[in-house]
Design an enzyme around this catalytic site. Structure first.
Site, short mmCIF file in Angstrom:
data_model
loop_
_atom_site.label_atom_id
_atom_site.label_comp_id
_atom_site.label_asym_id
_atom_site.label_seq_id
_atom_site.Cartn_x
_atom_site.Cartn_y
_atom_site.Cartn_z
N ASP A 86 0.84 -1.21 0.00
CA ASP A 86 0.00 0.00 0.00
C ASP A 86 0.88 1.25 0.00
O ASP A 86 0.39 2.38 -0.12
CB ASP A 86 -1.03 -0.01 1.14
CG ASP A 86 -0.40 -0.11 2.52
OD1 ASP A 86 0.83 -0.24 2.62
OD2 ASP A 86 -1.16 -0.08 3.52
N SER A 87 2.20 1.05 0.05
CA SER A 87 3.14 2.16 -0.16
C SER A 87 2.96 2.76 -1.55
O SER A 87 3.44 3.86 -1.81
CB SER A 87 4.58 1.68 0.02
OG SER A 87 4.84 0.56 -0.82
N LYS A 145 -1.44 -9.50 2.61
CA LYS A 145 -0.65 -9.10 3.78
C LYS A 145 -1.49 -8.19 4.66
O LYS A 145 -2.19 -7.30 4.16
CB LYS A 145 0.63 -8.38 3.36
CG LYS A 145 1.45 -7.89 4.56
CD LYS A 145 2.85 -7.45 4.18
CE LYS A 145 2.94 -6.04 3.66
NZ LYS A 145 2.46 -5.01 4.60
N GLU A 147 9.33 -4.93 10.18
CA GLU A 147 9.78 -3.62 9.70
C GLU A 147 10.33 -2.78 10.85
O GLU A 147 9.67 -2.64 11.90
CB GLU A 147 8.59 -2.89 9.02
CG GLU A 147 9.00 -1.51 8.49
CD GLU A 147 8.00 -0.91 7.49
OE1 GLU A 147 7.02 -1.58 7.13
OE2 GLU A 147 8.23 0.24 7.09
N ASP A 206 -1.17 -6.13 -0.43
CA ASP A 206 -1.24 -5.49 0.88
C ASP A 206 -2.66 -4.98 1.08
O ASP A 206 -3.15 -4.16 0.29
CB ASP A 206 -0.28 -4.29 0.83
CG ASP A 206 0.38 -4.02 2.14
OD1 ASP A 206 0.10 -4.72 3.11
OD2 ASP A 206 1.21 -3.08 2.17
N GLU A 217 -1.41 -5.97 8.53
CA GLU A 217 -0.57 -5.42 9.59
C GLU A 217 -1.21 -5.71 10.95
O GLU A 217 -2.41 -5.45 11.14
CB GLU A 217 -0.42 -3.90 9.43
CG GLU A 217 0.29 -3.51 8.14
CD GLU A 217 0.47 -2.00 8.00
OE1 GLU A 217 0.17 -1.25 8.96
OE2 GLU A 217 0.92 -1.57 6.92
O1 KIV Z 1 3.57 -1.17 1.68
C1 KIV Z 1 4.73 -1.62 1.62
O2 KIV Z 1 5.51 -1.31 0.71
C2 KIV Z 1 5.15 -2.52 2.68
C3 KIV Z 1 6.60 -2.91 2.72
C4 KIV Z 1 7.44 -1.75 3.08
C5 KIV Z 1 6.84 -4.06 3.61
O3 KIV Z 1 4.37 -2.91 3.49
#
Ligand code: KIV
Length: 271
Positions: A49-50, A118, A187, A88, A120
């Site tokens: 989600d980055s 994924k 992280e 994510d 969190e």
């Molecule tokens: O969103 C992302 O890019 C991440 C990674 C930094 C692990 O969760």
């Protein structure tokens, strides 16, 4: 090494840990880079989600949407042949209830063709992870600095530096493993703590700013390529300086267009 071109599965990852083979993970947001990374032997393409920060220019990941993640995961999946594709899940698409998590993660799996999701969070999320695994959705966990909680954590800072939070992280990791997660991203965790967690688990840990003992490493692609040159952090190694190359190429193009040097005869059609 996992055999060339055979798709990477959750079982391969656990075996890689057992064999001491490091798992190579990069973020990826589109089909073009997915093809390049897949052909370069990257094991997991994480549609982080980055993307909301790196490509969409947002301040944090909090405003990433389900539709946005589905779009990027779909196009990454088109470029991936061997690599596992992980989506994510964005903020508030899995935290409200296990039922809602199943609905949203199920939609992601069905619409994008990705191989896993994924999430969190630690022990409080274990029941949700179990519910997802029970309906056949592989889950990667994410502990330490969890960017969707950046405001609660007081910024992007190393987690688990004191004994109490270190113990909590160890407990969270065990809870995720017991709930059926197939891997855990760690992280911004001190290297000795990441090493202890890695040794205590049978599933692989994937580190980002968590030292060399993790079973694999992940970086944000645009950071390690030096494309996103506004972001610098101690843990990011720049393997290229693409932002500089882009600026130089575009400046040269602009100069040649302005001076009438591009296009030349070799770029033009005589008839
Ligand atoms: O969103 C992302 O890019 C991440 C990674 C930094 C692990 O969760």
């Amino acid at each position: 090494m996992v055999e060339e071109r055979k798709p990477v599965t959750v079982y391969d990852l656990v075996q890689m840990k057992q064999r001491g083979e490091r798992i190579v993970v990069l973020t990826c947001y589109d089909a073009l880079f997915a093809r390049l990374l897949d052909a370069s032997g990257v094991d997991i393409l994480l549609v982080g989600d980055s993307v909301n920060q790196v490509l969409a220019g947002a301040e944090t990941t909090l405003s990433a949407t389900l539709d946005q993640m589905i779009y990027h995961t779909k196009i990454v999946r088109r470029g991936a042949e061997r690599a596992m594709v992980v989506c994510d899940m964005p903020f508030l698409t899995y935290q409200v209830s296990p039922a809602e998590a199943i609905k949203n993660c199920g939609r992601v799996m069905a619409e994008t063709g990705c191989h896993s999701v994924k999430l969190e969070g630690g022990r409080p999320l274990a029941a949700t992870v179990r519910a997802l695994v029970d309906v056949g959705i592989p889950v990667m966990g994410h502990l330490g600095l969890t960017p969707q909680s950046v405001h609660a954590l007081g910024g992007y800072r190393v987690q688990g530096r004191d004994e109490k939070t270190a113990e909590r992280l160890k407990d969270d990791a065990k809870a995720l493993e017991d709930a059926g997660a197939f891997a855990i991203v760690l992280e911004l965790v001190p290297a000795p703590l990441a090493s202890q967690i890695t040794k205590a688990l049978t599933i692989p840990t994937i580190g980002i700013g968590a030292g060399p003992a993790c079973d694999g490493q992940v970086l944000v692609l645009h950071d390690m390529l030096g494309l996103n040159d506004r972001f610098g952090a101690k843990f990011v190694k720049r393997y290229a300086a693409l932002a500089e190359e882009v600026r130089e190429a575009v400046q040269l193009y602009a100069a040649e267009v302005r001076e009438g040097r591009y296009p030349g005869p070799e770029h033009s059609f005589p008839k």
